[in-house]
Write an enzyme that holds these catalytic residues in place. Structure first.
Site, PDB file in Angstrom:
ATOM      1  N   GLU A 165      80.611  61.489  39.018  1.00  0.00           N
ATOM      2  CA  GLU A 165      80.548  61.095  40.557  1.00  0.00           C
ATOM      3  C   GLU A 165      80.762  59.722  40.642  1.00  0.00           C
ATOM      4  O   GLU A 165      79.754  59.056  41.311  1.00  0.00           O
ATOM      5  CB  GLU A 165      79.178  61.770  41.216  1.00  0.00           C
ATOM      6  CG  GLU A 165      79.249  63.071  41.167  1.00  0.00           C
ATOM      7  CD  GLU A 165      77.903  63.524  42.143  1.00  0.00           C
ATOM      8  OE1 GLU A 165      77.228  62.704  42.699  1.00  0.00           O
ATOM      9  OE2 GLU A 165      77.735  65.092  42.214  1.00  0.00           O
ATOM     10  N   GLU A 363      78.419  70.867  38.388  1.00  0.00           N
ATOM     11  CA  GLU A 363      77.309  70.968  39.254  1.00  0.00           C
ATOM     12  C   GLU A 363      77.428  71.708  40.678  1.00  0.00           C
ATOM     13  O   GLU A 363      78.264  71.321  41.326  1.00  0.00           O
ATOM     14  CB  GLU A 363      76.859  69.395  39.698  1.00  0.00           C
ATOM     15  CG  GLU A 363      76.279  68.707  38.724  1.00  0.00           C
ATOM     16  CD  GLU A 363      75.911  67.337  39.201  1.00  0.00           C
ATOM     17  OE1 GLU A 363      75.100  67.266  40.419  1.00  0.00           O
ATOM     18  OE2 GLU A 363      75.736  66.477  38.482  1.00  0.00           O
TER      19      GLU A 363
HETATM   20  C1  BGP Z   1      74.470  64.776  42.237  1.00  0.00           C
HETATM   21  C2  BGP Z   1      74.018  64.124  40.843  1.00  0.00           C
HETATM   22  C3  BGP Z   1      72.794  64.477  40.163  1.00  0.00           C
HETATM   23  C4  BGP Z   1      71.824  65.116  41.076  1.00  0.00           C
HETATM   24  C5  BGP Z   1      72.320  65.985  42.089  1.00  0.00           C
HETATM   25  C6  BGP Z   1      71.378  66.475  43.121  1.00  0.00           C
HETATM   26  O1  BGP Z   1      75.151  63.905  43.020  1.00  0.00           O
HETATM   27  O2  BGP Z   1      75.140  63.990  40.090  1.00  0.00           O
HETATM   28  O3  BGP Z   1      72.358  63.581  39.440  1.00  0.00           O
HETATM   29  O4  BGP Z   1      70.851  64.429  41.267  1.00  0.00           O
HETATM   30  O5  BGP Z   1      73.383  65.280  42.720  1.00  0.00           O
HETATM   31  O6  BGP Z   1      70.982  65.427  44.172  1.00  0.00           O
HETATM   32  P1  BGP Z   1      69.533  64.735  44.377  1.00  0.00           P
HETATM   33  O7  BGP Z   1      68.931  64.546  42.976  1.00  0.00           O
HETATM   34  O8  BGP Z   1      69.846  63.510  45.166  1.00  0.00           O
HETATM   35  O9  BGP Z   1      68.910  65.974  45.223  1.00  0.00           O
END
Ligand code: BGP
Length: 460
Positions: A165, A363
């Site tokens: 990302e 993800e």
């Molecule tokens: C994505 C990232 C992850 C993870 C996920 C969930 O953008 O790649 O690292 O953190 O989001 O988001 P958050 O942890 O901010 O709730």
């Protein structure tokens, strides 16, 4: 019954900084998160910083057993750059090599496909001190680091990703204030984006020059921009939002060049980054083999009806604004809209506009606060998470039936992990982490995931 093609991969993803812990151990140096927590712990939910996290560093042997028990056929994590290369001199930390080789070997012994990502928001502090991604020297340091990773671990890895990302660290470091150094500086944001892309393409070049045989790609968070209406202003707003939020990394990574419309906007704003013809040539010649797609939420946009002052600081908000659509379905804990059909739209976009390149979901998941209230007979009954997965998988399977070249589905995440600023507020795992004892317990979704993989599909 929703079924997936034979060989479809099921698993989860995590990152080094969010899962390893041992932030100050065995020669690892500080990354931006370790530093920021030390400087300003109040930024972090419940004052929990990155030093401990899920502590996979000390638990990986047992945790790998849990990968098997939750049905993983694929797993993705990252290498901590400041663990492997703790200082500017580029010397490799032998303890880090031992850890990663052991950890990765254990995963391979279970016959799990292993994808390794090289950068997941965790810049070593010694490089942040020289300007991080706004300094070309960081690109050189990254390429040396990437080469070391290829030399040291390629035999254990089934596929490489250069970045996770990248648009997030651009926006969060230099526009929104969510990542260190939390500056608001559009010129730096654009330079950071360009050097990140150059670093990605240069690492791909280096891998191919080393005769690397595995697939190499990039992970992008693709968030389709849906217009508020069919009016011309809203349609234009969605088009420009796509340029900034999707095409900015997807086009150079897959096609080898930036969209002209985006370059024109940046040039008009007098914000073109420093670049050379050779840089552009590297980007052109080193496109990805496969793509990772992270998807959580869509973007809803509308035209910006206001005039910008002549000397107003640049922001993409000049060209489009977020649209708060009434009645949208929300995950209230994270504040993100839930819209599973977007996964289908992403798949069709890749099929029709990006040569149907091979990709997988890297993800997708749902962070929920206070999961304790869902405990029954000792186990977290996270039916909401199972529903979330099912709905996204439904749309994904439909796209695959229509020719999308998607090869797998990875959820976020394996064991509840630490989140940037939110720490452990929202839990995402297939496996519960007891913060006090460090104990791990498979949630209902973890058991469901095992069945999903076993049956290569699920009952709707
Ligand atoms: C994505 C990232 C992850 C993870 C996920 C969930 O953008 O790649 O690292 O953190 O989001 O988001 P958050 O942890 O901010 O709730």
């Amino acid at each position: 019954m929703i079924k997936f093609p034979q060989g479809f991969l099921y698993g989860s993803a995590t990152s080094a900084a969010q899962s390893e812990g041992a932030a100050n151990l065995d020669g690892k140096s500080e990354n931006t998160w370790d530093f920021w927590y030390k400087e300003d712990p109040y930024k972090f939910h419940n004052l929990i910083g990155p030093e401990k996290t899920t502590d996979i560093y000390h638990n990986y042997e047992k945790d790998v057993e849990l990968l098997e028990k939750t049905g993983h056929s694929v797993f993705r994590t990252s290498i901590g750059w400041s663990r492997l290369i703790p200082a500017m001199d580029g010397e490799v930390n032998p303890k880090a090599v031992k850890f990663y080789r052991d950890y990765f070997s254990k995963i391979k012994e279970k016959n799990i496909t292993l994808y390794i990502n090289l950068f997941h928001f965790d810049m070593p502090m010694y490089l942040m001190d020289i300007g991080g991604w706004t300094n070309k020297k960081t690109v050189e340091a990254y390429v040396s680091y990437a080469k070391k990773c290829f030399e040291l671990f390629d035999d254990l890895v089934d596929g490489w990703f250069t970045f996770n990302e990248p648009i997030v660290h651009v926006q969060c470091q230099y526009m929104s204030g969510h990542h260190y150094p939390a500056e608001v500086n559009p010129q730096k944001a654009i330079q950071c984006a360009f050097y990140t892309q150059l670093a990605s393409s240069s690492a791909i070049k280096a891998y191919r020059e080393m005769d690397g045989k595995k697939k190499i790609g990039i992970i992008l968070n693709l968030t389709p921009s849906y217009p508020r209406s069919d009016n011309v202003g809203d349609l234009k707003a969605a088009e420009i939002s796509e340029l900034f939020n999707t095409a900015s990394f997807l086009d150079p990574s897959v096609k080898g060049y930036y969209p002209k419309e985006l370059v024109d906007i940046i040039a008009n704003e007098d914000l073109l980054p420093e670049y050379t013809d050779q840089d552009l040539q590297i980007i052109k010649e080193n496109t990805i083999d496969f793509l990772g797609v992270n998807y959580y939420q869509p973007l809803r946009v509308m035209e910006n009806p206001y005039l910008y002052k002549d000397n107003a600081m640049f922001s993409p908000g000049k060209y489009y604004m977020g649209y708060d659509m009434p009645g949208k379905r929300m995950n209230p804990y994270r504040g993100w809209e839930i819209y599973p059909k977007a996964l289908y739209d992403i798949a069709i976009n890749i099929r029709d506009n990006y040569g149907n390149i091979e990709w997988l979901v890297t993800e997708n998941g749902m962070g929920v606060e206070d999961e304790e209230r869902f405990r029954k007979d000792g186990q977290i009954q996270d039916d909401y998470r199972i529903e979330f997965f099912k709905e996204h998988l439904y749309w994904l399977s439909k796209a695959i039936e229509e020719g999308a070249n998607c090869k797998g589905y990875q959820v976020w995440t394996f064991i509840d992990c630490w989140s940037w600023l939110n720490a452990y507020k929202n839990r995402y795992g297939l496996v519960e982490l007891d913060l006090k004892t460090g104990e791990r317990k498979i949630k209902k979704s973890g058991e469901w995931f095992y069945e999903l993989r076993k049956n290569n599909g699920f009952e709707l």
